[in-house]
Design a protein around this motif. Structure first.
Motif, PDB file in Angstrom:
ATOM      1  N   LEU A 269       5.903  -2.007  84.517  1.00 48.96           N
ATOM      2  CA  LEU A 269       4.628  -2.035  83.794  1.00 48.96           C
ATOM      3  C   LEU A 269       3.988  -3.412  83.784  1.00 48.96           C
ATOM      4  N   GLU A 270       4.668  -4.387  84.381  1.00 52.33           N
ATOM      5  CA  GLU A 270       4.089  -5.732  84.390  1.00 52.33           C
ATOM      6  C   GLU A 270       2.892  -5.830  85.331  1.00 52.33           C
TER       7      GLU A 270
ATOM      8  N   ARG B 286      -1.370   0.222  79.620  1.00 49.28           N
ATOM      9  CA  ARG B 286      -0.206  -0.466  80.176  1.00 49.28           C
ATOM     10  C   ARG B 286       0.923   0.547  80.459  1.00 49.28           C
ATOM     11  N   SER B 287       0.608   1.553  81.265  1.00 48.10           N
ATOM     12  CA  SER B 287       1.592   2.612  81.491  1.00 48.10           C
ATOM     13  C   SER B 287       1.571   3.082  82.933  1.00 48.10           C
ATOM     14  N   LEU B 288       2.587   3.879  83.259  1.00 48.69           N
ATOM     15  CA  LEU B 288       2.685   4.516  84.566  1.00 48.69           C
ATOM     16  C   LEU B 288       2.595   6.020  84.304  1.00 48.69           C
ATOM     17  N   VAL B 289       1.637   6.682  84.981  1.00 49.00           N
ATOM     18  CA  VAL B 289       1.475   8.121  84.757  1.00 49.00           C
ATOM     19  C   VAL B 289       1.494   8.823  86.111  1.00 49.00           C
ATOM     20  N   THR B 290       2.198   9.963  86.172  1.00 48.49           N
ATOM     21  CA  THR B 290       2.477  10.622  87.444  1.00 48.49           C
ATOM     22  C   THR B 290       1.754  11.954  87.563  1.00 48.49           C
TER      23      THR B 290
ATOM     24  N   VAL C 154      -4.630   5.585  77.079  1.00 52.96           N
ATOM     25  CA  VAL C 154      -3.481   5.193  77.903  1.00 52.96           C
ATOM     26  C   VAL C 154      -3.567   3.705  78.175  1.00 52.96           C
TER      27      VAL C 154
END
Lengths: 412, 372
Positions: free
Chosen positions: A260-261, A295-299, A293
Motif C-alpha cells: 500500500l506504500e 490507500r488500498s488495493l482493490v481487486t 476508498v
C-alpha cells in the motif's frame, strides 16, 4: 526426453504451521496474497519470467487447493509439450513408499523425475516466499564462479539473524561457513531458500545424505553443511530486492500492507515482470456513491459500498453500506455486512461478518478464540459467519471448528 | 440433450459507431472495463454448453483475432470442435458485383456448417450485452416445435431508435411479421438477432438465397419466409443493451454503474470470459476519491473518478478529475486534467492540466493512441 539445461524443483509441501488457521485446509504456498495472488504465484511467475520452463512442484500437506490451482500450469505459461509443470506428490514404489521426510528427501525421492531431463543444473526453490527474482542471472553467476552450489542470500537486520540460515563469505562471495539460526552471527547474509546445484553434485550429496540414519534430510541442516565440509566450491549470490518470508500471521499481514506504500518495495505493476495467477473471470470492481476508498488495493469482482482504508481487498469481496474496514486483509469472497467494522485483521476466504459486528475491538470478547496474536492482529478463519453485533476481541484467533479442543481458560 | 452449433455473425452495421470502429470490427469494441462486445455472446454460448463456435468474420478483424486467439479463455481450445474463425467471402461476387449481404459469408463457410456434428444451430450477432441462458431458448424451440425461434425483448426499449428489427407475434408467440427499421414499429418487441433452427434448415436457407441471388440472411432468409416457416418468438425479460451507436454505447456503459445491472450481467448463470492481461489489483493512493465507478485491475488512482468506467491499466494522476467518462486500456490521465463526458480509446495520453469536456448527450471521443 530432450535435454533441459536447468530444471526447477519447487518445495510446496509445507504446512506453514505458524500461519495457524490460515493453513488449516491449504498448504502455505496456496495462501492468498496481495489481492489476487496466492503465495506460490511469485515463484512460478519468477520461473516463467526467467525462462525456466520445467518445474516439478513437490506437494504433501493439504494438496487439493494447490493441485486445482496449478492445473497444467497455463496461468504461468508452463503448459508445455516438453517440460512444463509437474505436480509431484509422494508415491509408492515396489518396495513400499514413504512421506517426504525433509526438503532434501523430497528431492531425493524425485531424482528420477529430474534425470529424465538430463539437466546440467537444478534450481531448488521454496513456495513460501514473496519476491521477484531473475533466476537466469543467478544461473549465470553460478556458471561464472564454477560453483558446485550457489545459494541466494539477502542482507537482513543484524538483530534478526537468529531467525535465518546465515552465510559467512570471503571477498569473492565464496561461502566459508554456514550458521543455521545462530545466536551470535558473524554475518548478516541470510539464505533465501533458493539454491542452484550442479546436477552431479546434487545427486551425489542427496544419495549420501539418504544413507545417514541420523540426518533429518534437510537442505539447510544437512546437505549444505555436508557439501561445505567436503570443500565443495559454494557461492553466495547476493540479492538486493524485496524478499519476505510470509510464514507468520504478522509477516503475512505486513507484506500485504507493504503493497500500500506510494512506491511499494514490491512492484506488482511492472509490465516486464508480471506476476501471473489463474483467472477467475470476475468483472472490474464497483465503487458505489456511498463508498470511501483510501490507500488500498482493490481487486476484480469486489463491490464496495462502505469505507475502506489502508486495506487489501481480494477477489469478489463485498463491503456493504456503512461498513468500515481499516488496516485489514480481506480474503477472496468475504462479505462485510452493513455497519460492521473490521480493524487490524485478516478475514479468511468466504467468511461473512454480519451486520454491526466489530472485529478487532479493544474491549471485545473472545468468541470462538483458540489463540491470541501478540501483535494484535485479529484472524477470522475461512468459511464462517461472525454473528451480527458481536464484538470480537483485538488479537483473537477465531475458529468455529477448532475452538472446543482448547481449554476454557485460554479464552479471555 | 440436443446440441447446438454456435455461429456469431459479424455482418453488423457500424455506421452509427464509426468513432470506435475505425480500425476494429463492432465485435471488438472494448466494453465494461475489461471486455470486448463479442465476449458476452461468446460466453453465453459457452456457458450454455455450446462448444463448437464459428465466428463469421467481416472486415477489420485484426484486433478481434488477437483477442480470440485459439479460444482458450472461453474454454474453446478443443481437440473436437472448439473455436473456428471463418473468413468472409471476397467482397466481389463471381459476377463482379460488390457483395452487400451476409449470405455469401455463410455460403463461403458452408463446409464448416455441414461438417459440424450438432443438430441445431444458434446464430447470433456480437453486439447484445446480456447474460442469457441459450439452453432455455433451445428448450422453448423444441417445445414449440418451431422451425426458427427468434429471441426478442419487449422491455429493453430497443424499438425507440434505429437500427432495430421489429417483431410482431400472435397470442401463441408465433412471429407474424418482422421488419428492419420500419418508420413506425408495431408494438415494443425487437429482435435480439439471435435465432435457433436446425442445421438442415440453415443450409436450406443459405442455398435458397444464394441460388436466387439474395444476399441478406435476415430479410431474404427469415422475413421473406415467415409465411412458409413456423417462426416463434422467445421473450427474454432480462437486461439487454444493444450496442450499435455511440449514444447507446455510452448509455449502456453507464448503466453498468447500476449495481443490479452489474450483478445480473457478470454474476448470473454464467461468468463473462475475456482475454486475460494479468494486471495487478487497483492501487488507490492519496488523493483518490472514487464514486459510482467501475475500475478494472491494473489502474493506479491518485485523482477523482466519478460516474466513470476505467479499463485495465489506466493511470489517473494527482488532482485529475474524471467524470461521466469512459477511459480505455492503458490511457494516462495527467495531473489536474479535467475529463468530462469523454470516451478515450486505448492508450491515449492527456498531459497535465488539459480540459476535455463533452456532453452527456454527445460525449467526445478521443482516438486510439492520441497524445494531448
Amino acid at each position: 526426453m530432450p535435454k533441459k539445461e536447468c530444471v526447477a524443483m519447487l518445495l510446496a509441501g509445507g504446512q506453514g504451521s505458524r500461519l495457524g488457521i490460515l493453513t488449516k485446509k491449504v498448504a502455505k504456498p496456496a495462501v492468498p496474497f496481495g489481492g489476487k495472488y496466492r503465495i506460490i504465484d511469485f515463484t512460478l511467475s519468477n520461473c516463467s519470467n526467467s525462462g525456466i520452463d520445467t518445474v516439478g512442484v513437490l506437494t504433501q500437506y493439504q494438496p487439493m487447493t494447490l493441485n486445482w490451482y496449478i492445473g497444467i500450469g497455463s496461468a504461468w505459461d508452463l503448459d508445455r509439450h516438453l517440460g512444463g509443470v509437474s505436480v509431484l506428490p509422494p508415491y509408492v514404489r515396489q518396495d513400499g513408499g514413504e512421506w517426504y521426510k525433509g526438503t532434501a528427501n523430497a528431492i531425493y525421492q524425485n531424482l528420477g523425475f529430474i534425470a529424465q531431463y538430463d539437466p546440467d543444473y537444478v534450481l531448488v526453490l521454496s513456495g513460501d516466499h514473496i519476491y521477484k527474482m531473475d533466476y537466469s542471472q543467478m544461473l549465470q553467476f553460478h556458471k561464472a564462479k564454477q560453483a558446485a552450489a550457489t545459494i541466494a542470500v539477502i542482507e537482513v537486520p543484524w538483530e534478526e539473524t537468529h531467525r535465518f540460515g546465515i552465510m559467512n563469505t570471503d571477498t569473492e562471495n565464496r561461502i566459508v561457513e554456514f550458521q543455521e539460526k545462530p545466536k551470535q552471527a558473524k554475518n548478516n547474509l541470510a539464505s533465501m531458500g533458493v539454491y542452484i546445484f550442479n546436477w552431479d553434485s546434487l545427486q551425489h550429496y542427496l544419495e549420501e545424505d539418504e544413507t545417514d540414519p541420523k540426518s533429518s534430510n534437510d537442505f539447510g541442516k544437512n546437505v549444505i553443511p555436508a557439501m561445505l565440509a567436503a570443500g565443495e566450491p559454494m557461492y553466495a549470490y547476493p540479492f538486493d530486492g524485496y524478499w519476505k518470508d510470509v510464514g507468520t500471521i504478522d509477516s503475512l499481514w505486513e507484506a500485504n500492507m507493504d503493497l500500500l506504500e506510494d512506491n511499494p518495495p514490491l512492484d506488482l505493476n511492472d509490465p516486464d515482470w508480471k506476476i501471473y495467477a489463474p483467472n477467475q473471470s470476475l468483472p472490474p470492481h464497483y465503487i458505489a456513491d456511498t463508498a470511501h476508498v483510501r490507500r488500498s488495493l482493490v481487486t476484480e469482482g469486489c463491490a464496495v459500498f462502505g469505507e475502506v482504508e489502508h486495506s487489501v481487498l481480494f477477489l469478489g469481496v463485498h463491503i456493504a453500506p456503512g461498513a468500515r474496514v481499516v488496516d485489514s486483509v480481506i480474503m477472496p469472497g468475504a462479505r462485510i455486512e452493513e455497519n460492521a467494522v473490521v480493524e487490524h485483521a485478516i478475514v479468511g476466504e468466504n467468511t461473512v461478518i454480519q451486520a454491526g459486528a466489530h472485529v478487532g475491538c479493544v474491549d471485545g470478547e473472545g468468541w470462538m478464540m483458540i489463540d491470541r496474536n501478540a501483535a494484535g492482529i485479529t484472524v477470522v478463519e475461512a468459511n464462517i459467519v461472525v454473528p451480527a453485533n458481536l464484538r470480537l476481541a483485538k488479537g483473537a484467533i477465531v475458529s468455529v471448528t477448532e475452538w472446543q479442543e482448547f481449554p476454557e481458560e485460554r479464552i479471555s | 440433450m440436443a446440441s447446438m452449433l454456435g455461429i456469431i455473425n459479424l455482418h453488423e452495421s457500424e455506421e452509427r459507431i464509426r468513432e470506435l470502429t475505425l480500425h476494429r470490427s463492432l465485435a471488438a469494441v472494448p466494453f465494461g472495463g475489461r471486455y470486448r462486445l463479442i465476449d458476452f455472446t461468446l460466453s453465453n454460448m459457452v456457458n450454455a454448453g455450446i462448444h463448437n463456435v464459428g465466428v463469421l468474420l467481416s472486415d477489420k478483424y485484426g484486433p478481434l483475432l488477437d483477442h480470440l486467439k485459439n479460444g482458450k479463455e472461453w474454454d474453446l481450445d478443443r481437440r473436437k470442435d472448439g473455436l473456428f474463425l471463418l473468413p468472409p467471402a471476397s467482397h466481389h461476387g463471381p459476377s463482379g458485383h460488390t457483395v452487400t449481404g451476409d449470405i455469401p459469408n455463410f455460403l463461403h463457410n458452408l463446409d464448416y456448417i455441414n461438417k459440424s456434428r450438432q443438430a441445431y444451430v444458434l446464430i447470433s450477432g456480437s453486439n447484445m450485452i446480456c447474460n442469457l441462458d441459450y439452453r432455455d431458448v433451445l428448450d422453448y424451440h423444441l417445445a414449440k416445435g418451431a422451425d426458427i425461434t427468434v429471441v426478442y425483448s419487449e422491455t429493453a426499449g430497443l424499438t425507440k431508435s434505429p437500427p432495430y428489427t421489429n417483431v410482431v407475434t400472435d397470442a401463441e408467440n408465433r412471429v407474424v411479421d418482422m421488419a428492419v427499421n420500419p418508420r413506425t414499429p408495431k408494438g415494443d418487441k425487437a429482435s435480439l438477432n439471435m435465432y435457433i433452427m436446425s442445421k438442415e434448415l440453415l443450409v436450406d436457407i443459405v442455398d435458397y438465397c444464394a441460388s436466387r441471388g439474395r444476399e441478406d440472411f435476415l430479410r431474404d432468409g427469415i422475413i421473406a419466409q415467415l409465411g412458409r416457416l413456423a417462426v416463434y418468438g422467445y421473450p427474454y425479460r432480462g437486461y439487454v443493451g444493444e450496442i450499435n451507436s455511440l449514444q447507446n454505447y455510452y448509455k449502456h456503459s453507464m448503466e453498468l454503474l447500476n449495481p443490479a445491472v452489474w450483478q445480473e450481467l457478470f454474476f448470473k448463470s454464467g461468468l463473462i470470459h475475456t482475454k486475460v492481461k494479468h494486471e495487478a489489483p487497483v492501487r488507490y493512493l492519496d488523493g483518490a476519491v472514487v464514486r459510482n465507478s467501475i475500475i478494472a485491475n491494473g489502474c493506479i488512482i491518485e485523482g477523482a473518478v466519478e460516474n466513470s468506467i476505467l479499463f485495465r491499466g489506466v493511470h489517473v494522476g494527482r488532482g485529475a478529475v474524471v467524470r461521466d467518462s469512459i477511459v480505455m486500456q492503458k490511457s494516462q490521465i495527467g495531473p489536474h486534467v479535467l475529463l468530462q463526458s469523454a470516451i478515450l480509446d486505448k492508450d491515449v495520453q492527456v498531459s497535465e492540466g488539459k480540459h476535455l469536456i463533452g456532453d452527456v448527450s454527445y460525449p467526445i471521443v478521443i482516438h486510439k493512441r492520441a497524445r494531448l
